[in-house]
Scaffold this motif. Structure first.
Motif, PDB file in Angstrom:
ATOM      1  N   VAL A   1     -10.678 -25.471   1.469  1.00  0.00           N
ATOM      2  CA  VAL A   1     -11.842 -26.176   0.920  1.00  0.00           C
ATOM      3  C   VAL A   1     -11.407 -27.224  -0.101  1.00  0.00           C
ATOM      4  CG1 VAL A   1     -13.977 -25.940  -0.413  1.00  0.00           C
ATOM      5  CG2 VAL A   1     -13.387 -24.225   1.308  1.00  0.00           C
ATOM      6  N   LEU A   2     -10.506 -26.843  -0.976  1.00  0.00           N
ATOM      7  CA  LEU A   2     -10.035 -27.779  -1.999  1.00  0.00           C
ATOM      8  C   LEU A   2      -9.317 -28.962  -1.365  1.00  0.00           C
ATOM      9  CD1 LEU A   2      -8.740 -25.217  -4.652  1.00  0.00           C
ATOM     10  CD2 LEU A   2     -10.768 -26.674  -4.841  1.00  0.00           C
ATOM     11  N   GLY A   3      -8.524 -28.703  -0.340  1.00  0.00           N
ATOM     12  CA  GLY A   3      -7.853 -29.801   0.352  1.00  0.00           C
ATOM     13  C   GLY A   3      -8.849 -30.760   0.980  1.00  0.00           C
ATOM     14  N   ARG A   4      -9.913 -30.205   1.541  1.00  0.00           N
ATOM     15  CA  ARG A   4     -10.934 -31.039   2.166  1.00  0.00           C
ATOM     16  C   ARG A   4     -11.659 -31.880   1.111  1.00  0.00           C
ATOM     17  NH1 ARG A   4     -14.202 -30.845   6.758  1.00  0.00           N
ATOM     18  NH2 ARG A   4     -15.451 -32.764   6.729  1.00  0.00           N
ATOM     19  N   ILE A   5     -11.987 -31.279  -0.022  1.00  0.00           N
ATOM     20  CA  ILE A   5     -12.697 -32.009  -1.079  1.00  0.00           C
ATOM     21  C   ILE A   5     -11.881 -33.195  -1.572  1.00  0.00           C
ATOM     22  CG2 ILE A   5     -13.604 -31.881  -3.433  1.00  0.00           C
ATOM     23  CD1 ILE A   5     -14.284 -28.933  -2.873  1.00  0.00           C
ATOM     24  N   VAL A   6     -10.606 -32.967  -1.861  1.00  0.00           N
ATOM     25  CA  VAL A   6      -9.789 -34.051  -2.402  1.00  0.00           C
ATOM     26  C   VAL A   6      -9.589 -35.153  -1.372  1.00  0.00           C
ATOM     27  CG1 VAL A   6      -7.510 -33.117  -1.811  1.00  0.00           C
ATOM     28  CG2 VAL A   6      -7.773 -34.563  -3.838  1.00  0.00           C
ATOM     29  N   ALA A   7      -9.420 -34.783  -0.108  1.00  0.00           N
ATOM     30  CA  ALA A   7      -9.247 -35.793   0.936  1.00  0.00           C
ATOM     31  C   ALA A   7     -10.517 -36.624   1.106  1.00  0.00           C
ATOM     32  CB  ALA A   7      -8.873 -35.120   2.259  1.00  0.00           C
ATOM     33  N   ASP A   8     -11.665 -35.965   1.088  1.00  0.00           N
ATOM     34  CA  ASP A   8     -12.933 -36.682   1.250  1.00  0.00           C
ATOM     35  C   ASP A   8     -13.223 -37.568   0.044  1.00  0.00           C
ATOM     36  OD1 ASP A   8     -13.350 -35.555   3.704  1.00  0.00           O
ATOM     37  OD2 ASP A   8     -14.774 -34.041   3.030  1.00  0.00           O
TER      38      ASP A   8
END
Length: 204
Positions: A97-104
């Motif tokens: 989830v954290l990886g997705r947030i930072v990428a987005d």
């Protein structure tokens, strides 16, 4: 000025972009410069990207937009919002989830940077009539979408943080960078609006 921009943004999404606020503007807008066209195209493309990427829900209506602008509301209190639900902020593995947030957030920030670059190019145009209503509205609409995306990212981070046994400061810092860019872009939007009003007044 903020109330003016609010009205402008609501007007865009309500489909009343044909209303002219300066006499003779309709004829002026039939001969738009290349720079003006590029700002609107970039703004519209960014609005589409925000929705297509799943950062903001496509529906919501004018009332939801008004709450976003005036009160910072994007979802029903006590219930996870669209973005947080979509990426599983409360259910999926925190690292994912954290990886997705930072990428987005990075993608949203880079996209807004491109739109703002077009706005800055327009501001550098020496023509006092360089800004018009359509430019101001399209750019402000892009900023509204960016603001809604930012709040979605922040909410998702808040939700996953309570489950994550890891340092979330880098992700929080990325989201804050996006917030700062939005604030800076608002200043540019205000300058565009002021220039448009001044140009229209001079030509009336």
């Amino acid at each position: 000025m903020r109330s003016v921009l609010l009205g402008v943004s609501l007007c865009v999404l309500a489909g009343c972009a044909t209303v002219s606020v300066v006499p003779g503007e309709a004829s002026f807008e039939t001969s738009l410069s290349k720079g003006q066209s590029e700002l609107r195209e970039a703004s519209n493309a960014y609005c589409d990207e925000v929705v297509q990427a799943g950062w903001v829900e496509e529906t919501g209506g004018i009332a939801s937009l008004a709450d976003t602008l005036m009160h910072g509301k994007t979802e029903v209190a006590g219930r996870a919002g669209f973005y947080a639900t979509r990426i599983g902020a409360e259910t999926k593995a925190p690292a994912l989830v954290l990886g997705r947030i930072v990428a987005d957030s990075q993608a949203a920030r880079i996209g807004l940077s491109g739109v703002t670059g077009e706005a800055e190019t327009l501001l550098r145009n020496r023509d006092k009539n360089a800004s018009n209503r359509a430019d101001v509205m399209s750019y402000e609409r892009a900023l509204v979408r960016a603001q809604m995306a930012h709040r979605g990212f922040q909410e998702a981070l808040d939700l996953v943080s309570v489950r994550a046994d890891m340092d979330v400061k880098p992700i929080a810092a990325e989201i804050e960078q996006f917030a700062v860019m939005i604030d800076d872009a608002r200043t540019i939007a205000d300058r565009l609006a002021e220039r448009y009003v001044a140009g229209g007044t001079a030509g009336s």
